[in-house]
Enzyme design. Structure first.
Site, PDB file in Angstrom:
ATOM      1  N   PRO A   1       0.786  -1.340  -0.147  1.00  0.00           N
ATOM      2  CA  PRO A   1       0.014  -0.183   0.019  1.00  0.00           C
ATOM      3  C   PRO A   1       0.805   1.338  -0.034  1.00  0.00           C
ATOM      4  O   PRO A   1       1.589   1.441   0.819  1.00  0.00           O
ATOM      5  CB  PRO A   1      -0.891   0.049   1.195  1.00  0.00           C
ATOM      6  CG  PRO A   1      -0.699  -1.401   1.977  1.00  0.00           C
ATOM      7  CD  PRO A   1       0.782  -2.002   1.228  1.00  0.00           C
ATOM      8  N   GLU A   2       0.462   1.942  -1.092  1.00  0.00           N
ATOM      9  CA  GLU A   2       1.385   3.400  -1.027  1.00  0.00           C
ATOM     10  C   GLU A   2       0.284   4.488  -0.680  1.00  0.00           C
ATOM     11  O   GLU A   2      -0.749   4.125  -0.061  1.00  0.00           O
ATOM     12  CB  GLU A   2       1.910   4.078  -2.333  1.00  0.00           C
ATOM     13  CG  GLU A   2       2.994   2.564  -2.779  1.00  0.00           C
ATOM     14  CD  GLU A   2       3.577   2.990  -4.002  1.00  0.00           C
ATOM     15  OE1 GLU A   2       3.542   4.254  -4.445  1.00  0.00           O
ATOM     16  OE2 GLU A   2       4.195   1.993  -4.748  1.00  0.00           O
TER      17      GLU A   2
ATOM     18  N   ARG B   1       3.028 -11.591   6.245  1.00  0.00           N
ATOM     19  CA  ARG B   1       4.716 -11.538   6.553  1.00  0.00           C
ATOM     20  C   ARG B   1       5.428 -10.776   7.476  1.00  0.00           C
ATOM     21  O   ARG B   1       6.531 -10.944   7.817  1.00  0.00           O
ATOM     22  CB  ARG B   1       5.459 -11.111   5.144  1.00  0.00           C
ATOM     23  CG  ARG B   1       5.424 -12.405   4.215  1.00  0.00           C
ATOM     24  CD  ARG B   1       5.921 -12.170   2.843  1.00  0.00           C
ATOM     25  NE  ARG B   1       4.738 -11.998   1.761  1.00  0.00           N
ATOM     26  CZ  ARG B   1       5.168 -11.329   0.440  1.00  0.00           C
ATOM     27  NH1 ARG B   1       6.183 -11.168   0.101  1.00  0.00           N
ATOM     28  NH2 ARG B   1       3.952 -11.421  -0.143  1.00  0.00           N
TER      29      ARG B   1
END
Length: 279
Positions: free
Chosen positions: A2-3, A118
């Site tokens: 996500p940016e 992760r």
DNA sequence: AGGGGAACCCGTACGC
DNA sequence: TGCGTACGGGTTCCCC
């Protein structure tokens, strides 16, 4: 990954869903995502707190809280690659929460999860002063009304690094990552490997417009779901269909037809550009 | 000071 | 098939 646009989408949705909610209790099944606070302290601090606002700063989702001791504090969530916030109203399958790292039960029975496969993402609880210090280390918001071409030129053109690296440097400019750096440079017709200080003001102006346009268009499409990204409702953003360069190495350039080139030479990351129309 | 490199983490993809 | 290993990706921290 996500940016800015993806984080903005999550924050807006989440605000509508949980603003005003009271945190009942908190469990931390995977405490290694925590920063700046231990699990036990997070649980006791958040219990009885009220969520007053959910918003975005850079690529961070910030939950403003008024804690039980009346102190204002910020739960700062950095999803990195696979992190996300999910609200369980009791209808989502338990498999969705197999990777829950932090679970906050709310007064109305719902549960807000920070989920991260992760676990490179992080969650921190910051008192007001610490949050301001942290936020002040980040660059300006590219979509801020006051962030005009002159401001952009000022924070970009001083560097001797490549323009792509500078766009992604969170201390200079907040919220831009690999996808939107590539896209903005393609839209502006600027070679990603150009030294930032070599840009003319006119080029910086073009890049400023390209960056704001691509970010705005992506927010309208609820972001880019390239691999892992899902919004707070677990759904994909559709901006991937509008990407001209990122992920399209080897395909013809939509502007000039030359084959788009993928290189890792600029910054070790995947850089896609058109050798025909980016100078 | 500012830049380079390692560490963080684990699902996925690939090689044998 | 089953096991082992390399890889990716943004940020932070350490070192030069």
């Amino acid at each position: 990954m996500p940016e800015l646009p993806e984080t903005e989408t999550i924050a807006r949705d989440l605000h509508a869903m949980v603003v005003g909610s009271v945190v009942r209790d908190v469990s931390v099944p995977r405490p290694d995502v925590l920063r700046e606070i231990a699990a036990a302290d997070l649980c006791s601090a958040l219990s009885g707190g009220r969520i007053t606002r959910v918003w975005r700063r850079a690529k961070l989702i910030v939950l403003d809280l008024t804690l039980a001791d009346r102190q204002n504090s910020h739960l700062v969530v950095q999803p990195r690659f696979t992190g996300g916030l999910l609200v369980d109203d009791g209808t989502l399958p338990t498999s969705e929460f197999a990777y829950s790292c932090v679970a906050m039960s709310l007064g109305d029975g719902r549960t807000l999860h920070y989920r991260d496969v992760r676990r490179l993402g992080t969650v921190a609880l910051m008192p007001e002063a610490r949050f301001l210090e942290y936020s002040s280390g980040l660059g300006p918001e590219p979509l801020d009304q006051t962030f005009d071409a002159t401001a952009f030129s000022g924070c970009v053109r001083l560097s001797h690094q490549s323009i792509k690296v500078v766009l992604m440097d969170q201390r200079r400019l907040a919220g831009v990552g690999n996808i939107y750096a590539n896209e903005a440079l393609w839209r502006a017709g600027i070679d990603p490997s150009r030294e930032a200080s070599s840009l003319t003001f006119a080029e910086a102006e073009r890049l400023h417009t390209a960056l704001r346009d691509v970010l705005t268009a992506s927010i309208a499409a609820r972001g880019t779901s390239f691999r892992d990204y899902r919004d707070a409702r677990g759904e994909r953003g559709t901006f991937v269909e509008q990407l001209a360069a990122y992920g399209r190495g080897g395909e013809p350039c939509p502007r000039c037809g030359r084959r788009l080139v993928v290189t890792h030479a600029v910054d070790g990351r995947s850089t896609v550009f058109c050798p025909g129309c980016q100078f």
